[in-house]
Design an enzyme around this catalytic site. Structure first.
Site, PDB file in Angstrom:
ATOM      1  CG  HIS A 163     -13.045   3.581   3.019  1.00 54.75           C
ATOM      2  ND1 HIS A 163     -13.809   4.536   3.668  1.00 54.75           N
ATOM      3  CD2 HIS A 163     -11.766   3.925   3.244  1.00 54.75           C
ATOM      4  CE1 HIS A 163     -13.009   5.408   4.261  1.00 54.75           C
ATOM      5  NE2 HIS A 163     -11.764   5.067   4.008  1.00 54.75           N
ATOM      6  NE  ARG A 185      -6.373   1.002   0.324  1.00 55.70           N
ATOM      7  CZ  ARG A 185      -6.363   2.296   0.657  1.00 55.70           C
ATOM      8  NH1 ARG A 185      -5.218   2.951   0.745  1.00 55.70           N
ATOM      9  NH2 ARG A 185      -7.487   2.938   0.887  1.00 55.70           N
ATOM     10  NE  ARG A 233     -10.133  12.269   4.524  1.00 51.25           N
ATOM     11  CZ  ARG A 233     -10.132  10.998   4.120  1.00 51.25           C
ATOM     12  NH1 ARG A 233     -11.059  10.568   3.290  1.00 51.25           N
ATOM     13  NH2 ARG A 233      -9.223  10.163   4.546  1.00 51.25           N
ATOM     14  CD  GLU A 273      -8.999  -1.298   3.900  1.00 49.51           C
ATOM     15  OE1 GLU A 273      -9.093  -0.580   2.903  1.00 49.51           O
ATOM     16  OE2 GLU A 273      -8.754  -0.856   5.033  1.00 49.51           O
ATOM     17  CG  ASN A 306      -1.848   1.108   1.330  1.00 43.03           C
ATOM     18  OD1 ASN A 306      -1.800   2.037   0.505  1.00 43.03           O
ATOM     19  ND2 ASN A 306      -2.726   1.078   2.312  1.00 43.03           N
TER      20      ASN A 306
END
Ligand code: AMP
Length: 400
Positions: free
Chosen positions: A184, A96, A245, A387, A15
């Site tokens: 996601h 990823r 965020r 993940e 990743n």
């Protein structure tokens, strides 16, 4: 995610972020993690690499100039602390990739053309895709096994038109590939599959609302194993209130702050992505700190309440879109670990058939579990996401 039998050697999952590279060597069949690591501060004066294997962690500090250098560090860490990558029988490297654009709806084996296509999507994910491409290039140069890209947007490429379309001039949207993409996706897809297993029900006919609540946060509505809605949009800024965020906001804030505060587009963008959310409201983005402060600090209380209000807003909307709700699922750092968030999100919804069991909600566990009462019309679950394992399995299946 598939329940087909899985066999074979480990997959190296990578990743790549703009200044970091995370990795895991994982056995797809049983999820055993043979090693994991994090290389940080790539491109800065001083870098740091931590490698964990056989229950021990090893950290080195030294400059890591770019992703090519990071892959050298990764290789050296494996050589020194094991397992030996050349002997481990690695069957694939799974990457990823945040943005797959409108077309990458499944994992793909990476060749030069795919690498270029991922690079060409960089305007849609200017922070993420160039980093992924840098990691892919460096890894392909170093490891002579098949490389597979797994896209964070893939699970949402099939959103219905009415869900993925923004009401802006159609020609502009087509020309610039502007639509709701969702992110996601690897987590939402994995968790949807695991939830069906825990409920011992086929994915077909199962209606889920899945809350992925980490530092980034998103919610999806899933039916028959397919996503029909998700809260993130063109970018991961839209939707739920997150750690830093803002989530949903009136886009007129850009001209407003230009006139009112002389803030440029870049200033406002940075503010909305990095200085907003619960951190903007309370000063902290770690929910453990936020929850500790809530009783004495009105700003922390308000941040929590705003966060929960948005969760409930989406839950109600998605339950209506689905028409019938079978289960609500919580995952990721906050979703898996905060009984307080789960309880507040679902408080006083018995009229809608949702009854949380406080005794099931409270305990900590790393296992998937049901936290609603036996007579709850809607089952509530906590399902830890994974993940890396999902990427490893998808990569392994593709290379056969
Ligand atoms: P993630 O992005 O999935 O790694 O999640 C990170 C978020 O999970 C951070 O905001 C953490 O504070 C939150 N988190 C981790 N552990 C806990 C906990 N025990 N209680 C509440 N929040 C937690």
């Amino acid at each position: 995610m598939s329940r087909q039998p899985l066999v074979g050697g480990p997959v190296l999952v990578i990743n790549s972020g703009s200044s970091s590279l995370k990795y895991q060597l994982v056995v797809p069949v049983d999820g055993e993690v043979l090693a994991s690591g994090l290389i940080e501060r790539i491109g800065e004066v001083s870098g740091r690499a931590t490698h964990t294997s056989s229950g021990r962690s090893h950290t080195i500090e030294s400059a890591v100039v770019d992703h090519g250098a990071a892959l050298r560090v990764l290789h050296d860490q494996f050589a020194e602390h094991g397992p030996d990558l050349d002997q481990a029988g690695v069957v694939a490297v799974g990457h990823r990739v945040v943005h797959g654009g409108p077309d990458f709806s499944t994992p793909v084996i990476i060749d030069d053309a795919v690498e270029s296509e991922i690079d060409a999507l960089s305007p849609l994910a200017p922070l993420h895709n160039p980093a992924a491409v840098a990691g892919i290039r460096a890894a392909r140069a170093r490891f002579g096994v098949p490389h597979v890209a797994v896209f964070d947007t893939a699970f949402f490429t099939g959103l219905p038109s009415e869900a993925k379309t923004y009401a802006i001039p159609a020609e502009l949207a087509v020309r610039h590939k502007i639509r709701r993409y969702g992110f996601h996706g690897t987590s939402h897809a994995y968790v949807a599959g695991r939830a069906a297993e825990v409920l011992e029900r086929p994915a077909v006919g199962l209606n889920l609302v899945i809350f992925h609540l980490g530092n980034g946060a998103s919610v999806s509505a899933v039916t028959d194993g397919r996503a029909i809605e998700t809260s993130m949009g063109l970018t991961p800024l839209q939707g739920l209130v997150m750690g830093t965020r803002s989530g949903d906001i009136d886009p007129s804030i850009y001209p407003f702050l230009r006139d009112a505060a002389a803030m440029s587009i870049a200033d406002t963008d940075t503010m909305l992505n990095h200085r907003s959310g619960v951190k903007g409201l309370s000063g902290v983005n770690d929910f453990r700190l936020l929850e500790d402060r809530m009783t004495e600090d009105p700003a922390a209380r308000l941040a929590f309440d705003v966060y929960i209000h948005r969760l409930r807003h989406y839950l109600g909307a998605y339950a209506f879109l689905l028409g019938r709700l079978d289960a609500v699922v919580f995952t990721a750092g906050v979703g898996e670990n905060s009984p307080m968030v789960r309880a507040a999100a679902l408080a006083e919804l018995t009229e809608f058939g949702i009854r949380l069991d406080p005794d099931r909600n409270a305990p900590r566990s790393k296992d998937p579990r049901i936290i609603s009462t036996d007579d709850s019309g809607v089952t509530v679950l906590v399902v830890p996401t994974n993940e890396e394992l999902s990427i490893a399995r998808q990569a392994q299946q593709l290379v056969g």
